[in-house]
Design an enzyme around this catalytic site. Structure first.
Site, PDB file in Angstrom:
ATOM      1  N   GLU A 269     -11.918   2.246   6.189  1.00  0.00           N
ATOM      2  CA  GLU A 269     -11.112   3.066   7.094  1.00  0.00           C
ATOM      3  C   GLU A 269     -10.604   4.252   6.284  1.00  0.00           C
ATOM      4  O   GLU A 269      -9.536   4.197   5.674  1.00  0.00           O
ATOM      5  CB  GLU A 269      -9.927   2.275   7.680  1.00  0.00           C
ATOM      6  CG  GLU A 269      -9.240   3.076   8.770  1.00  0.00           C
ATOM      7  CD  GLU A 269      -7.800   2.663   9.036  1.00  0.00           C
ATOM      8  OE1 GLU A 269      -7.260   3.059  10.076  1.00  0.00           O
ATOM      9  OE2 GLU A 269      -7.192   1.967   8.195  1.00  0.00           O
TER      10      GLU A 269
ATOM     11  N   ASP B 154      -9.234  -2.100   5.746  1.00  0.00           N
ATOM     12  CA  ASP B 154      -8.096  -1.437   6.375  1.00  0.00           C
ATOM     13  C   ASP B 154      -7.365  -0.513   5.400  1.00  0.00           C
ATOM     14  O   ASP B 154      -7.070  -0.916   4.268  1.00  0.00           O
ATOM     15  CB  ASP B 154      -7.117  -2.524   6.864  1.00  0.00           C
ATOM     16  CG  ASP B 154      -5.923  -1.954   7.583  1.00  0.00           C
ATOM     17  OD1 ASP B 154      -6.112  -1.437   8.695  1.00  0.00           O
ATOM     18  OD2 ASP B 154      -4.799  -2.021   7.032  1.00  0.00           O
TER      19      ASP B 154
HETATM   20  C1  BGC Z   1      -4.928  -0.197  11.205  1.00  0.00           C
HETATM   21  C2  BGC Z   1      -3.705  -0.156  12.036  1.00  0.00           C
HETATM   22  C3  BGC Z   1      -2.599  -0.846  11.259  1.00  0.00           C
HETATM   23  C4  BGC Z   1      -2.437  -0.214   9.853  1.00  0.00           C
HETATM   24  C5  BGC Z   1      -1.639  -1.077   8.955  1.00  0.00           C
HETATM   25  C6  BGC Z   1      -4.499   0.694  10.072  1.00  0.00           C
HETATM   26  O1  BGC Z   1      -5.247   1.526   9.528  1.00  0.00           O
HETATM   27  O2  BGC Z   1      -6.083   0.279  11.854  1.00  0.00           O
HETATM   28  O3  BGC Z   1      -3.892  -0.757  13.288  1.00  0.00           O
HETATM   29  O4  BGC Z   1      -1.412  -0.713  11.954  1.00  0.00           O
HETATM   30  O5  BGC Z   1      -3.683  -0.047   9.237  1.00  0.00           O
HETATM   31  O6  BGC Z   1      -2.352  -2.207   8.568  1.00  0.00           O
END
Ligand code: BGC
Ligand code: MG
Length: 599
Positions: free
Chosen positions: A318, A256
């Site tokens: 991500e 993440d």
């Molecule tokens: C997740 C989100 C989240 C954020 C904070 C992101 O990239 O996909 O859903 O709110 O990270 O953790």
């Protein structure tokens, strides 16, 4: 902030025969073991994989509380297998106060009671194995919940050994020269935040803690304090948490917000971009809070830690990044020693109104395939943070949405790239944005209303049947309301319709497994001057498959110069092309996909 999320303004959004059989739920697609003969290769599993993101709150409720859970996912493992999915990524299911629906973790080595137990996760992993579905977990390393014991300790005293696990600052004197009116909005005990950094979720990124007379930094909600990755103890604790799950047999992680681990040690102000975002904060670049070079050292160490495990465990990032050159660094450049699969967000996420732009797709696909030192692209069009692609890519005519969704599937599943998709996409589920502020669950939709309505719309319950609660739950009070179209858009109905979204999705995932050219053939773009049809050939030498997709609302006639031009249709979204036998003088109806073997 912050272009961490691209889709919402300033934030998120920012020679197989034609397979005509409608697979009922119980009809088995070939299993991995059965298909491996035709497509055997030495490549690690993730190179050909279809990865399916599951938002656990919304997939299947097994205990009638209106919230999805792990046993629900386990019950649906047969369906997942028959979709042709190789791995699932489950959004955070750890104990959490659920401020950000799990992205605020209070214990990395357990399961939130709402979703089940560690034993349930073990059963889920075992069921996955039986069904040839690998399980990937979401690892949130930038921040914890403010209710994590680490943070409770850290905030208790400056002398606590955990204090330095988070990013603290004494603040600066509110009367110091250069302090802005914006900073003064966050004044405590005569101190203001040390710079202009704003939280991606609204307000200053600095939160005051009276017990220690300091501010802590949070990229996201104030209930999500950032960990201090300059402290080696943090890395050790986080790697331990990853090992806890690797030891239980997870196939890897989706990392993440991974570019955000480090902040500028000099705390320089982020450059202002002008204007105010939906949360009422100045628009800033994320120059000093994201994608700092230090993060790559951590990723290299993480890769070597994960590589000690057998079975090709994988790290997916991500990675919202500005361009392919930056993405290349996340693979490790020439060394290829960082993430195996940093997400390529540059193809599927551009803005609120994405366009089926043929040249844009062609150029970016070519770039992704050639400019990352042999890195494997991971393409994605849908996730839990952005309006669903079926809505974003739609044109003025709602009747085209389904065909456009199928066209995007064709792109996703026929490229020599790993494919990442999101639950419900296989059905053509749409984003159902709340219409009243009081219905909103996602906090950014409450603070940002009405400019930012939050992410509830793309997190609605999975649509299984036309029955009560679409088969998601026995409880009429589901945590988010069902999308109104569930009586027609659902697994049960679509698995009986040969031309449904679901059957198109399955046709493509099956072809991708079974057809040698689609499985591992090299890609060559065709007809590169066309601004209406995206076409390419995948070829192993002996086997070749041509793919042509009309990206427009008008019929388009094409002639593709490939091999002898003799074709055999493998799959098409339009019945008029089922018996097409030549690549010449072929008319593709609006938004039609055509996939054919060629000799
Ligand atoms: C997740 C989100 C989240 C954020 C904070 C992101 O990239 O996909 O859903 O709110 O990270 O953790
Ligand atoms: Mg439940």
């Amino acid at each position: 902030m912050a272009s961490h999320f691209k889709m919402r303004p300033g934030l998120f959004r920012a020679a197989l025969p034609l397979i005509t059989a409608a697979f009922a739920l119980s009809t088995a697609l070939p299993t991995l073991a059965q298909t491996s003969k035709s497509t055997a290769s030495d490549a690690p599993w993730w190179k050909h994989a279809v990865v399916y993101e599951i938002y656990p709150r919304s997939y299947q409720d097994s205990n009638g509380d209106g919230v999805g859970d792990l046993n629900g996912i386990t019950q649906r493992m047969g369906y997942i297998e028959h979709l042709g999915v190789d791995a699932i990524w489950i959004a955070p299911m750890y104990p959490s106060p659920q401020v950000d629906f799990g992205y605020d973790i209070s214990d990395y080595e357990s399961v939130d009671p709402q979703y089940g137990t560690v034993a349930d996760m073990e059963k889920l992993i075992a069921a996955g194995k039986e069904h040839h579905v690998r399980v990937l977990l979401d690892m949130v390393l930038n921040h914890t919940s403010d209710k994590h014991q680490w943070f409770i300790d850290a905030a208790s005293s400056r002398n606590n050994p955990k204090h330095n696990w988070y990013v603290w600052n004494d603040g600066i004197n509110a009367n110091a020269p250069g302090v802005t009116a914006y900073q003064k909005r966050f004044e405590h005990e005569g101190k203001v935040p040390p710079n202009n950094w704003v939280s991606g979720f609204g307000g200053s990124a600095w939160e005051w803690v009276p017990s220690v007379h300091q501010f802590y930094y949070h990229m996201f909600y104030k209930q999500q304090p950032d960990l201090n990755w300059r402290n080696p103890e943090v890395e050790k604790a986080c790697f331990d948490a990853m090992r806890f799950w690797l030891d239980k047999g997870v196939a890897g992680f989706r990392l993440d917000a991974i570019p955000t681990l480090f902040e500028d040690p000099q705390l320089r102000n982020n450059p202002e971009k002008g204007g105010i975002n939906a949360q009422g904060d100045p628009n800033l670049s994320d120059e000093y809070v994201s994608n700092l070079p230090e993060v790559h050292d951590v990723i290299r160490r993480m890769r070597s830690m994960v590589e000690k495990y057998p079975g090709n465990r994988v790290l997916i990032g991500e990675t919202y990044l500005p361009n392919t050159a930056e993405l290349d660094k996340w693979y490790g450049g020439t060394a290829q020693n960082e993430l195996q699969l940093p997400m390529d967000m540059l193809l599927g996420f551009h803005g609120d109104h994405d366009k089926l732009d043929v040249s844009g797709f062609r150029d970016h696909i070519t770039e992704a395939l050639t400019q990352t030192h042999g890195g494997q692209p991971l393409f994605v069009f849908d996730n839990h943070d952005n309006v669903r692609a079926i809505n974003r890519y739609g044109d003025v005519d709602p009747a085209h949405a389904g065909l456009i969704n199928k066209a995007l599937d064709t792109v996703l599943f026929t490229l020599p790239a790993t494919a990442l998709t999101y639950y419900g996409e296989e059905l053509g589920m749409v984003t159902t944005t709340p219409t009243r502020k009081e219905d909103v669950k996602d906090p950014i939709g409450i603070t940002g209303w009405p400019k930012e309505k939050g992410r509830d719309g793309e997190r609605t319950p999975m649509q299984w049947t036309p029955g009560p609660q679409a088969g998601f739950s026995t409880n009429p009070h589901t945590w988010l309301p069902l999308a109104p179209d569930y009586k027609t858009v659902n697994v049960e109905v679509e698995s009986k319709e040969p031309n449904s979204q679901l059957e198109w999705f399955k046709k493509l995932t099956m072809l991708r497994r079974e057809n040698p050219a689609l499985h591992s053939g090299k890609l060559t773009m065709l007809d590169t001057a066309s601004t209406s049809v995206l076409s390419y050939v995948r070829s192993t030498g002996s086997d070749s498959v041509v793919v042509a997709i009309n990206f427009t609302a008008q019929p388009q006639t094409i002639s593709l110069d490939v091999k002898s031009g003799k074709a055999h249709t493998l799959a098409t979204t339009d019945p008029s092309l089922t018996s097409t036998s030549s690549t010449k003088n072929l008319t593709l109806p609006p938004y039609t996909s055509w996939v054919a073997s060629v000799q």
